[in-house]
Scaffold this motif. Sequence first.
Motif, short mmCIF file in Angstrom:
data_model
loop_
_atom_site.label_atom_id
_atom_site.label_comp_id
_atom_site.label_asym_id
_atom_site.label_seq_id
_atom_site.Cartn_x
_atom_site.Cartn_y
_atom_site.Cartn_z
N LYS A 5 93.01 9.23 45.48
CA LYS A 5 94.80 8.48 45.79
C LYS A 5 95.13 8.02 47.16
O LYS A 5 96.02 7.13 47.14
N VAL A 6 94.09 7.77 48.44
CA VAL A 6 93.92 6.34 48.96
C VAL A 6 93.90 5.29 48.11
O VAL A 6 94.42 3.93 48.80
N GLU A 7 92.31 4.95 47.60
CA GLU A 7 92.40 4.43 47.03
C GLU A 7 93.64 3.84 46.07
O GLU A 7 93.27 2.09 45.68
N LYS A 8 94.21 4.33 45.01
CA LYS A 8 95.11 4.20 44.45
C LYS A 8 96.46 3.33 45.53
O LYS A 8 97.34 2.26 44.88
N ALA A 9 96.58 4.26 46.64
CA ALA A 9 97.88 3.82 47.93
C ALA A 9 97.17 2.07 47.65
O ALA A 9 98.28 1.36 47.74
N LEU A 13 99.90 -1.16 47.76
CA LEU A 13 100.84 -1.59 47.93
C LEU A 13 99.65 -3.36 48.27
O LEU A 13 100.33 -3.83 49.52
N GLU A 14 98.88 -3.07 47.65
CA GLU A 14 97.94 -4.66 48.02
C GLU A 14 97.96 -4.35 49.30
O GLU A 14 97.81 -5.90 49.53
N TYR A 15 96.69 -3.51 49.98
CA TYR A 15 96.50 -3.53 51.02
C TYR A 15 94.91 -4.67 51.44
O TYR A 15 94.38 -4.80 50.41
N ARG A 16 95.73 -5.35 52.56
CA ARG A 16 94.47 -6.17 52.95
C ARG A 16 94.14 -6.37 54.33
O ARG A 16 95.21 -6.16 54.47
#
Length: 57
Positions: A5-9, A13-16
């Motif tokens: 779930k965290v990896e999907k989020a 969110l295109e988290y960098r």
Amino acid sequence: MTRAKVEKALSQLEYRPNLSARSLRQGRTGVIALALPELDAPYFAELSSSSSTPRPS
């Protein structure tokens, strides 16, 4: 399940990661200070120039 779930989020969110924030948290930046008496002298100019070039690994 939670990791997925965290990896999907993160992906949605295109988290960098902020590398500056990571360095502050770890207390390490990987930066080395170089104090030279004068950069006009050819020896010190060459030393500072070569020290700013990363070495191949």
